[in-house]
Design an enzyme around this catalytic site. Structure first.
Site, short mmCIF file in Angstrom:
data_model
loop_
_atom_site.label_atom_id
_atom_site.label_comp_id
_atom_site.label_asym_id
_atom_site.label_seq_id
_atom_site.Cartn_x
_atom_site.Cartn_y
_atom_site.Cartn_z
N ALA A 134 1.85 5.60 -10.81
CA ALA A 134 3.19 4.62 -10.49
C ALA A 134 3.42 3.64 -8.70
CB ALA A 134 3.80 6.31 -10.42
N LYS A 135 4.73 3.04 -9.42
CA LYS A 135 4.82 1.99 -8.21
C LYS A 135 6.49 1.93 -7.96
CE LYS A 135 2.02 -0.72 -5.51
NZ LYS A 135 0.99 -0.11 -5.57
N GLY A 136 6.64 1.80 -6.76
CA GLY A 136 7.78 1.14 -7.22
C GLY A 136 8.81 -0.15 -5.88
#
Ligand code: NAD
Length: 419
Positions: free
Chosen positions: A106-108
């Site tokens: 994931a990444k934000g």
């Protein structure tokens, strides 16, 4: 697919598709993995110190949770895009799988310049962003970590906000926290030291001895770069050039690292007036004649245009995606040993994984145990990846991707498609 469009995502996708082709991957698996599983886009309104309100756009992208809860950083930068986050989330999936971690990718991002906010504004922005993501994150769902522009204080605020919402302290919701609130020893050093450990493995393969006569150059002098420089210097290697976003310095005789650290800390940049040596641009640093080049800054630094000028013998990708797909074959043709990002900087996510495990068990390990476990995992993964590269006569990058993608694909086939 247009939703994710960005040069960085295109690069990550093309890398995936060409590796899938080499692997002869099941087309149904390709179809499922070519884009993220889900994403949430939020608006983060923040009360500023002057009483006004400003809204920042934020997002979290989960590429795959097939192998376990998602894992990946949060970046605070005005230019971060949904496409960049999607690309980085995909890379995280392959990296976790390559290292054999029970985690997905994931990444934000939050489109904000943290240096323009006061501490109070940064805290309010972080707490509101956490609330907006509250249904998506959690110790068994998605565990954010720091990335560019985010420090351990921000991670402590995210942990606190999440914990207040669920009514109990949950340190396992994020990694990269301060030690006092459930952080892990060695997390701070893990990425930079892991990069240098990979350089040592690569040097052994190429017959290069790392010591007094070995020169290295560094792009980026933040968390990853500064620690990598220290670890290289401990091996006796000579640091001849370092650049940051505001230029850099060059001295063929080698710098004393203390003067670089002091200058960067005081001025936020490296200038020859303070450090000695001469000025050097980023462009020239990439083309410098040196034994080891460590890239520890941004994506897309070595491209089809400048790849032919690179002169190092070992290139270690501390940053994510610093070499484009067009540049890759040029470097291979030049005989440069490229240690790909998902292998070179995997020390970071591996110790993040250790932090998460320690938080869940409420039992903390000492420094020696963490370092030993990390080296064992990095060493095994490096050896297995190299063996795969030799077996299929492919680059180390392709082999690393094959290994990571292969593990995810295998798990997908075993789990099946719901419904
Ligand atoms: P950081 O913010 O601490 O440091 C970044 C450094 O790069 C700074 O010195 C900055 O001045 C420099 N920089 C930025 N743009 C530049 C440019 N165009 N040219 C030259 N220098 C430039 O960030 P970090 O945590 O050290 O991360 C660096 C890279 O490593 C990022 O790509 C990040 O995604 C990746 N990474 C970090 C970790 C980690 O644990 N911190 C783990 C894996 C990957």
């Amino acid at each position: 697919m247009k939703l994710w469009k960005s040069p960085f995502f295109d690069n990550a996708l093309n890398q995936f598709l060409s590796t899938a082709e080499v692997m002869n991957l099941d087309p149904n698996i390709v179809e499922r993995l070519r884009q993220p599983a889900r994403a949430l886009v939020v608006s983060v309104p923040v009360r500023m110190d002057d009483g006004g309100v400003r809204s920042y756009c934020g997002f979290r992208v989960q590429h795959s949770d097939t192998l376990g809860p998602c894992k990946g950083g949060i970046r605070y930068h005005p230019d971060v895009t949904l496409g960049d986050a999607a690309a980085l989330a995909m890379l995280m999936t392959w990296k976790c799988a390559l290292m054999g971690l029970p985690l997905g990718g994931a990444k934000g991002g939050l489109q904000v310049d943290p240096t323009m906010l006061s501490r109070a504004e940064l805290q309010r922005a972080t707490r509101r962003f956490t609330i907006e993501l509250i249904n998506m994150i959690g110790p068994d769902r998605d565990i954010p970590a720091p990335d560019l522009g985010v420090n351990e204080q921000v991670m402590a605020w995210i942990m606190d906000t999440y914990s207040k919402q669920v009514g109990a302290t949950r340190p396992g919701v994020v990694t990269g926290k301060p030690i006092t609130v459930g952080g892990s020893l060695y997390r701070h050093e893990a990425t930079g030291r892991g990069v240098v450990f990979a350089v040592q493995k690569a040097a052994a393969v190429t017959g290069m001895s790392l010591g007094e006569g070995t020169t290295f150059a560094l792009q980026g002098f933040g968390n990853v770069g500064a620690i990598a420089a220290k670890a290289m210097a401990e091996l006796g290697c000579r640091c001849i050039a370092v650049t940051t976003s505001r230029g850099g310095v060059l001295d063929r005789n080698g710098f004393k690292l203390e003067s670089l650290y002091a200058c960067y800390k005081e001025h936020g940049c490296l200038t020859p007036e303070v450090t000695g040596g001469d000025s050097i641009t980023n462009k020239d640093l990439l083309a410098l004649d040196c034994d080891v080049l460590i890239l520890a800054a941004q994506a897309n630094q070595i491209t089809g245009e400048n790849a032919s000028q690179v002169q190092c013998r070992i290139l270690a990708e501390g940053a994510n995606g610093p070499v484009t797909r067009e540049a890759d074959p040029v470097l291979v043709d030049k005989g440069i040993f490229v240690i790909p990002d998902i292998l070179a900087n995997a020390g970071g996510v591996t110790v993040s994984y250790f932090e998460w495990v320690q938080d869940l068990q409420h039992f903390f390990w000492d420094m020696d145990e963490i370092e030993l476990r990390l080296k064992k995992m990095l060493s095994r993964t490096f050896d297995e990846t190299l063996a795969l590269a030799r077996k299929y006569a492919v680059s180390l990058r392709t082999a690393a991707l094959m290994k990571g993608i292969g593990r995810v694909a295998q798990a997908m086939l075993l789990r099946g498609l719901y419904p």
